[in-house]
Design a protein around this motif. Structure first.
Motif, PDB file in Angstrom:
ATOM      1  N   SER A   1     -42.153  72.336  54.202  1.00 37.71           N
ATOM      2  CA  SER A   1     -42.208  70.873  53.961  1.00 37.71           C
ATOM      3  C   SER A   1     -42.210  69.931  55.239  1.00 37.71           C
ATOM      4  O   SER A   1     -41.462  70.426  56.264  1.00 37.71           O
ATOM      5  N   THR A   2     -43.186  69.165  55.290  1.00 35.72           N
ATOM      6  CA  THR A   2     -43.345  68.364  56.640  1.00 35.72           C
ATOM      7  C   THR A   2     -42.115  67.590  56.676  1.00 35.72           C
ATOM      8  O   THR A   2     -41.841  67.208  57.832  1.00 35.72           O
TER       9      THR A   2
ATOM     10  N   GLN B   1     -48.294  73.009  51.690  1.00 33.02           N
ATOM     11  CA  GLN B   1     -46.821  72.918  51.845  1.00 33.02           C
ATOM     12  C   GLN B   1     -46.575  74.139  50.752  1.00 33.02           C
ATOM     13  O   GLN B   1     -46.519  73.966  49.482  1.00 33.02           O
TER      14      GLN B   1
ATOM     15  N   ARG C   1     -41.249  68.784  48.445  1.00 31.42           N
ATOM     16  CA  ARG C   1     -40.425  68.231  47.741  1.00 31.42           C
ATOM     17  C   ARG C   1     -40.518  66.566  47.370  1.00 31.42           C
ATOM     18  O   ARG C   1     -41.100  66.251  47.874  1.00 31.42           O
ATOM     19  N   GLY C   2     -39.824  66.613  45.896  1.00 33.96           N
ATOM     20  CA  GLY C   2     -39.988  65.009  45.433  1.00 33.96           C
ATOM     21  C   GLY C   2     -38.767  64.589  45.765  1.00 33.96           C
ATOM     22  O   GLY C   2     -37.790  65.206  46.503  1.00 33.96           O
ATOM     23  N   ARG C   3     -37.971  63.394  45.095  1.00 31.22           N
ATOM     24  CA  ARG C   3     -36.851  63.182  45.069  1.00 31.22           C
ATOM     25  C   ARG C   3     -35.885  64.092  44.327  1.00 31.22           C
ATOM     26  O   ARG C   3     -36.468  64.774  43.368  1.00 31.22           O
TER      27      ARG C   3
ATOM     28  N   ARG D   1     -36.792  67.683  43.252  1.00 23.14           N
ATOM     29  CA  ARG D   1     -37.931  68.020  42.317  1.00 23.14           C
ATOM     30  C   ARG D   1     -39.070  68.589  43.274  1.00 23.14           C
ATOM     31  O   ARG D   1     -39.199  68.401  44.516  1.00 23.14           O
ATOM     32  N   LYS D   2     -39.892  69.325  42.614  1.00 21.54           N
ATOM     33  CA  LYS D   2     -41.068  70.046  43.355  1.00 21.54           C
ATOM     34  C   LYS D   2     -42.109  69.153  43.559  1.00 21.54           C
ATOM     35  O   LYS D   2     -42.652  68.202  42.916  1.00 21.54           O
ATOM     36  N   TRP D   3     -42.933  69.330  44.755  1.00 17.88           N
ATOM     37  CA  TRP D   3     -44.034  68.507  44.913  1.00 17.88           C
ATOM     38  C   TRP D   3     -45.182  69.391  45.090  1.00 17.88           C
ATOM     39  O   TRP D   3     -45.314  70.296  46.113  1.00 17.88           O
ATOM     40  N   SER D   4     -46.241  69.554  44.288  1.00 22.69           N
ATOM     41  CA  SER D   4     -47.416  70.253  44.253  1.00 22.69           C
ATOM     42  C   SER D   4     -48.387  70.061  45.556  1.00 22.69           C
ATOM     43  O   SER D   4     -48.559  68.856  45.750  1.00 22.69           O
TER      44      SER D   4
ATOM     45  N   ASN E   1     -41.597  54.576  44.247  1.00 21.85           N
ATOM     46  CA  ASN E   1     -42.140  55.177  45.349  1.00 21.85           C
ATOM     47  C   ASN E   1     -43.324  55.783  44.893  1.00 21.85           C
ATOM     48  O   ASN E   1     -43.944  56.842  45.580  1.00 21.85           O
TER      49      ASN E   1
ATOM     50  N   LYS F   1     -50.555  59.304  38.501  1.00 22.05           N
ATOM     51  CA  LYS F   1     -49.698  59.545  40.105  1.00 22.05           C
ATOM     52  C   LYS F   1     -50.899  59.862  41.141  1.00 22.05           C
ATOM     53  O   LYS F   1     -51.081  61.215  40.904  1.00 22.05           O
TER      54      LYS F   1
ATOM     55  N   GLY G   1     -47.083  59.976  46.178  1.00 18.75           N
ATOM     56  CA  GLY G   1     -45.690  59.660  46.124  1.00 18.75           C
ATOM     57  C   GLY G   1     -45.011  59.634  47.474  1.00 18.75           C
ATOM     58  O   GLY G   1     -45.499  60.404  48.381  1.00 18.75           O
TER      59      GLY G   1
ATOM     60  N   ASN H   1     -52.976  63.088  46.718  1.00 16.80           N
ATOM     61  CA  ASN H   1     -53.789  63.974  46.135  1.00 16.80           C
ATOM     62  C   ASN H   1     -55.433  63.191  46.439  1.00 16.80           C
ATOM     63  O   ASN H   1     -55.750  62.345  46.161  1.00 16.80           O
TER      64      ASN H   1
ATOM     65  N   ALA I   1     -50.898  63.137  36.918  1.00 20.19           N
ATOM     66  CA  ALA I   1     -51.456  63.076  38.217  1.00 20.19           C
ATOM     67  C   ALA I   1     -52.925  63.046  38.444  1.00 20.19           C
ATOM     68  O   ALA I   1     -53.747  63.433  37.453  1.00 20.19           O
TER      69      ALA I   1
HETATM   70  C1  BT5 Z   1     -42.168  61.834  44.972  1.00 19.68           C
HETATM   71  O1  BT5 Z   1     -41.133  62.276  44.343  1.00 19.68           O
HETATM   72  O2  BT5 Z   1     -43.087  61.293  44.389  1.00 19.68           O
HETATM   73  C2  BT5 Z   1     -42.158  62.021  46.469  1.00 19.68           C
HETATM   74  C3  BT5 Z   1     -43.153  62.956  46.730  1.00 19.68           C
HETATM   75  C4  BT5 Z   1     -43.358  63.137  48.230  1.00 19.68           C
HETATM   76  C5  BT5 Z   1     -44.189  64.454  48.898  1.00 19.68           C
HETATM   77  C6  BT5 Z   1     -44.305  64.240  50.103  1.00 19.68           C
HETATM   78  S1  BT5 Z   1     -45.568  65.437  50.735  1.00 19.68           S
HETATM   79  C7  BT5 Z   1     -45.228  65.364  52.403  1.00 19.68           C
HETATM   80  C8  BT5 Z   1     -43.660  65.286  52.357  1.00 19.68           C
HETATM   81  N1  BT5 Z   1     -43.367  66.574  52.340  1.00 19.68           N
HETATM   82  C9  BT5 Z   1     -42.367  66.773  51.435  1.00 19.68           C
HETATM   83  O3  BT5 Z   1     -41.770  68.140  51.107  1.00 19.68           O
HETATM   84  N2  BT5 Z   1     -42.586  66.040  50.440  1.00 19.68           N
HETATM   85  C10 BT5 Z   1     -43.225  64.779  50.921  1.00 19.68           C
HETATM   86  P1  BT5 Z   1     -40.658  62.141  42.745  1.00 19.68           P
HETATM   87  O4  BT5 Z   1     -40.759  60.694  42.589  1.00 19.68           O
HETATM   88  O5  BT5 Z   1     -39.298  62.448  42.517  1.00 19.68           O
HETATM   89  O6  BT5 Z   1     -41.602  62.948  42.061  1.00 19.68           O
HETATM   90  C11 BT5 Z   1     -41.870  64.073  41.766  1.00 19.68           C
HETATM   91  C12 BT5 Z   1     -42.627  64.421  40.657  1.00 19.68           C
HETATM   92  O7  BT5 Z   1     -44.000  64.163  40.646  1.00 19.68           O
HETATM   93  C13 BT5 Z   1     -42.466  65.860  40.078  1.00 19.68           C
HETATM   94  O8  BT5 Z   1     -41.316  66.137  39.394  1.00 19.68           O
HETATM   95  C14 BT5 Z   1     -44.043  66.002  39.334  1.00 19.68           C
HETATM   96  O9  BT5 Z   1     -43.585  65.478  37.920  1.00 19.68           O
HETATM   97  C15 BT5 Z   1     -44.849  64.911  39.897  1.00 19.68           C
HETATM   98  N3  BT5 Z   1     -45.633  65.832  40.853  1.00 19.68           N
HETATM   99  C16 BT5 Z   1     -45.498  67.005  41.584  1.00 19.68           C
HETATM  100  N4  BT5 Z   1     -46.601  67.140  42.407  1.00 19.68           N
HETATM  101  C17 BT5 Z   1     -47.204  65.990  42.181  1.00 19.68           C
HETATM  102  C18 BT5 Z   1     -48.495  65.767  42.770  1.00 19.68           C
HETATM  103  N5  BT5 Z   1     -49.189  66.657  43.715  1.00 19.68           N
HETATM  104  N6  BT5 Z   1     -49.254  64.613  42.360  1.00 19.68           N
HETATM  105  C19 BT5 Z   1     -48.558  63.912  41.265  1.00 19.68           C
HETATM  106  N7  BT5 Z   1     -47.416  64.099  40.958  1.00 19.68           N
HETATM  107  C20 BT5 Z   1     -46.938  65.267  41.380  1.00 19.68           C
END
Ligand code: BT5
Length: 315
Positions: free
Chosen positions: A88-89, A112, A116-118, A121-124, A174, A182, A185, A207, A220
């Motif tokens: 993760s960056t 990555q 990670r998200g908030r 959560r996982k961030w694809s 966010n 979306k 994020g 994306n 997304a």
């Molecule tokens: C976010 O969290 O939206 C914050 C995402 C931040 C990602 C960046 S990438 C660089 C840096 N390094 C990291 O590890 N993270 C940051 P949240 O609001 O909690 O949204 C997460 C939710 O978005 C997930 O539970 C999915 O439902 C959805 N999601 C996951 N991957 C996605 C994607 N690539 N595009 C759109 N939605 C996604």
């Protein structure tokens, strides 16, 4: 040295190995080695005996040389760390802070493995997207931490608009949406004392040309899907960093009002009926205001609620 070589070749003409070596004060073998490394990174370089080297094409990879070249910023992007793959960056960004990174340092990865998200959560984060983090030392009180996310979201929206012509809408707190889905994020992680933030690592995921995970198809979207053509990640990252530099300066100088105004111009949330899910609460109401700290002010019908964090659903 690589950035200088790329600069010297940027005219598009042949430049002799001798001239390059002379300019950089190194041997011709050293130049040859650098050319080999550049080719491995994806640069197409023609080399002809007695003529020298010619840069035919550059890859769309956000390596430091590409990002910093011509980036006219004051704070952001002076230091860029590129990786093909990282967990993760944001995690790497925090390591950079421990090592005393300069403000504005950027970490970017093609892929990555544990994005990670908030709330964990996982961030694809597959290949083709733009996944990066920026280290900031905003010296603002912790209760204004949300403003860092706001400044970042606005900068991404401006960058996307500049490079693709598309106009994403910011969804508090966010997300950036295109056609209700979306596209980006932001994950702002911070370390603070009572009265001030020590550092923030702002993680931004856009994306761009990547495919969207099957499970996320309904929620997304990518820029390539919306625009119909491939987008340069290098151009996009440079544009976002340029705007971030501009907008972050406003925050640094305490101009919270202008940060809020800028954010409003990209978010259409006032007057909307929404539901906000917190850790243990669910509140419904109409958005009447975003205050100076970036908190959501909701008219619930029974009174006013001030929301610091949560997930928003439009009703
Ligand atoms: C976010 O969290 O939206 C914050 C995402 C931040 C990602 C960046 S990438 C660089 C840096 N390094 C990291 O590890 N993270 C940051 P949240 O609001 O909690 O949204 C997460 C939710 O978005 C997930 O539970 C999915 O439902 C959805 N999601 C996951 N991957 C996605 C994607 N690539 N595009 C759109 N939605 C996604």
């Amino acid at each position: 040295m690589r950035d200088k070589i790329l600069y010297l070749l940027s005219g598009g003409d042949f430049v002799s190995g001798e001239k390059l070596a002379e300019h950089l004060d190194v041997s011709r073998t050293a130049i040859w080695k650098q050319m080999k490394a550049l080719k491995t990174l994806g640069y197409e370089i023609e080399s002809i005996k007695n003529k020298g080297y010619r840069l035919v094409s550059r890859p769309d990879i956000p390596i430091a040389e590409e990002i910093t070249s011509g980036l006219d910023t004051r704070i952001i992007g002076k230091e860029v760390h590129y990786f093909k793959s990282l967990s993760s960056t944001n995690v790497f960004g925090k390591k950079l802070v421990e090592d005393g990174a300069h403000e504005g340092a950027v970490v970017v990865a093609d892929v990555q493995t544990s994005g990670r998200g908030r709330k964990d959560r996982k961030w694809s984060s597959p290949k083709g997207g733009l996944w990066f983090s920026v280290v900031l030392y905003p010296h603002i009180p912790p209760h204004r931490g949300m403003l860092v996310t706001m400044v970042s979201s606005v900068s991404v929206a401006q960058g996307i608009k500049e490079v693709t012509g598309l106009s994403p809408v910011i969804k508090w707190p966010n997300d950036l949406l295109l056609n209700g889905k979306k596209v980006c994020g932001v994950l702002t992680e911070l370390d603070a004392e009572m009265d001030r933030i020590n550092y923030t690592v702002v993680g931004i995921g856009v994306n761009v040309n990547n495919s969207i995970d099957e499970k996320l198809q309904n929620t997304a979207i990518s820029l390539i899907q919306e625009s119909g053509s491939k987008i340069s990640r290098v151009k996009l990252l440079k544009s976002i960093l340029k705007y971030l530099d501009e907008n972050y300066s406003r925050l640094r100088s305490g101009d919270y009002g202008s940060v809020r105004d800028l954010w409003f111009s990209h978010a259409k949330i006032i007057g909307k009926r929404i539901r906000v899910k917190g850790e243990k609460t669910v509140i419904e109401g109409t958005v009447s205001e975003i205050d100076d700290s970036g908190c959501l002010i909701l008219d619930t019908g029974n009174g006013i609620a001030r929301i610091v964090s949560g997930d928003v659903e439009y009703l």
